[in-house]
Design an enzyme around this catalytic site. Structure first.
Site, PDB file in Angstrom:
ATOM      1  N   ALA A 115       4.534   1.526  -3.945  1.00  0.00           N
ATOM      2  CA  ALA A 115       5.634   1.985  -4.789  1.00  0.00           C
ATOM      3  C   ALA A 115       6.831   1.053  -4.675  1.00  0.00           C
ATOM      4  O   ALA A 115       7.532   0.792  -5.656  1.00  0.00           O
ATOM      5  CB  ALA A 115       6.018   3.409  -4.397  1.00  0.00           C
ATOM      6  N   LEU A 121       0.827  -1.200   0.000  1.00  0.00           N
ATOM      7  CA  LEU A 121       0.000   0.000   0.000  1.00  0.00           C
ATOM      8  C   LEU A 121       0.859   1.245   0.000  1.00  0.00           C
ATOM      9  O   LEU A 121       1.820   1.339   0.777  1.00  0.00           O
ATOM     10  CB  LEU A 121      -0.905  -0.002   1.234  1.00  0.00           C
ATOM     11  N   SER A 122       0.515   2.221  -0.841  1.00  0.00           N
ATOM     12  CA  SER A 122       1.118   3.556  -0.811  1.00  0.00           C
ATOM     13  C   SER A 122       2.632   3.461  -1.015  1.00  0.00           C
ATOM     14  O   SER A 122       3.082   3.015  -2.065  1.00  0.00           O
ATOM     15  CB  SER A 122       0.754   4.247   0.499  1.00  0.00           C
ATOM     16  N   ALA A 123       3.441   3.856  -0.013  1.00  0.00           N
ATOM     17  CA  ALA A 123       4.891   3.690  -0.142  1.00  0.00           C
ATOM     18  C   ALA A 123       5.231   2.224  -0.334  1.00  0.00           C
ATOM     19  O   ALA A 123       6.163   1.880  -1.072  1.00  0.00           O
ATOM     20  CB  ALA A 123       5.598   4.249   1.085  1.00  0.00           C
TER      21      ALA A 123
END
Length: 402
Positions: free
Chosen positions: A162, A157-159
């Site tokens: 990425a 999720l999110s970072a």
């Protein structure tokens, strides 16, 4: 100087947006991942040289088939491995469908908001930093639990999303598939200013340009991992256009057309899928209408409901964890079987068992370079800090600065 002043003001604006989102999370759930959080995870140490200084935690169900699959899970900023597992429901899925979980956990000494450093070259290139630490964790888990090397997957999720994109690009030969939730394309940022810009504005590149970044990340030339992409249409932390750029990146890598092969509605939300020559789905995209920044959940006792709502873990009526497992083929052969889910209050509190493993020769980094092997605190500063200490000071409190 005028241009520098504009840049500082823009970055300060991004910083305020970031801090608002993170502070809202902390206020909503101060207990997220604290000692009261129930956890099924066990820490593993000594899994390798660990150049990224990350923690490794695993969950191994009591009952497993021969050569089970492995799912690597990467939490978001301000979260912990235990907190994200509790919220996302992955360990319940592991119990039901018989696979092993591996959580990499960020440490505050690396990033004060516990974000994976998806925007630092020293952490996102093959055989360097955090990416290499996660690769070492995978290798240790595979050998220790006799896992199926053809069924290794990664999600985040999110970072963490990425960083999932990073792992798929840097080690495509390792992963059969990945799922990027509220994330960004690989190498959409290689500095803190670019990270803010990518999150809050987004970057538009051609599919060929995005794809080239993946192809240049490793010597691998296929086959490539399956990719599932999830994003909320009302995400104000990572702009939803990033989902479209991720699709451009991976359709190009797979040599697929921009137009989806099929579209449908799943649990009330639009889904697009791209298929290969034999009709198998290789890439999928879910747009969760009206959802903010977070992992989509369907909370309840129904067969396909998993997880517990909390900050960045949003009950919107669709379980992304279950749908991702299904997309990867992990649910095949199990559907329709009776299964009793272990309630949260029956989960052991604060599992403290630590599994120690001595590093082997294969755990050592493949490349010897000073940037990777130096202690974290002594790394040379990234080139983007040359703008000056004023930008460094303005950004450090945002949690994206080491």
């Amino acid at each position: 100087m005028q241009r520098l002043g504009q840049m500082i003001r823009q970055l300060a604006h991004y910083r305020r947006q970031w801090e608002t989102a993170m502070n809202a999370s902390n206020a909503a759930s101060p207990a997220m991942g604290t000692p009261s959080m129930p956890t099924r995870l066990n820490e593993v140490t000594g899994f390798g040289s660990n150049p990224g200084n990350l923690r490794m935690l695993t969950y191994v169900p009591e009952s497993l088939p021969p050569s089970p699959a492995l799912v690597v899970v990467l939490h978001g900023c301000t979260q912990t491995a235990a907190g994200y597992d509790h919220g996302s429901g992955w360990s319940s899925l592991a119990d039901r469908y018989g696979f092993v979980l591996l959580y990499a956990e960020q440490q505050e000494t690396n990033n004060p908001k516990r974000c994976f450093n998806w925007f630092q070259l020293a952490d996102i290139e093959r055989d360097r930093g955090e990416a290499h630490s996660i690769r070492q964790m995978v290798e240790h888990a595979v050998e220790h639990h006799s896992l199926d090397r053809d069924r290794i997957f990664v999600t985040g999720l999110s970072a963490g999303g990425a960083m999932t994109a990073t792992m798929l690009a840097a080690y495509p030969e390792v992963f059969a598939g990945g799922a990027i939730i509220a994330g960004l394309p690989y190498r959409s940022a290689t500095s803190i200013p670019e990270a803010f810009e990518s999150m809050f504005q987004g970057q538009t590149r051609s599919a060929e340009e995005w794809g080239a970044l993946v192809r240049e990340a490793s010597p691998h030339r296929g086959p490539w991992p399956k990719v599932s992409v999830w994003h909320g249409s009302a995400d104000a932390t990572v702009k939803p256009m990033n989902a479209g750029e991720i699709i451009k990146q991976w359709t190009n890598v797979h040599g697929l057309p921009a137009e989806a092969s099929r579209s449908d509605i799943v649990d009330g939300y639009p889904r697009r899928a791209w298929t290969d020559g034999s009709g198998g789905e290789i890439i999928e995209e879910y747009v969760i209408t009206g959802m903010a920044h977070g992992t989509p959940l369907a909370v309840g006792n129904d067969e396909h409901n998993y997880g517990t709502a909390g900050p960045f873990l949003l009950d919107v009526g669709i379980s992304s964890s279950y749908r991702i497992a299904k997309f990867w083929g992990l649910t095949e052969g199990f559907e329709g079987q009776a299964f009793r889910r272990v309630p949260d209050d029956a989960v052991a509190q604060n599992t403290t068992a630590t599994i120690h493993a001595l590093p082997t020769a294969r755990d050592e980094p493949v490349r010897e370079d000073a940037a990777r092997d130096a202690p974290r605190g002594n790394r040379p500063p990234p080139s983007h800090l040359d703008i000056g200490s004023v930008i460094t000071k303005a950004l450090r409190s945002a949690g994206l600065m080491k």
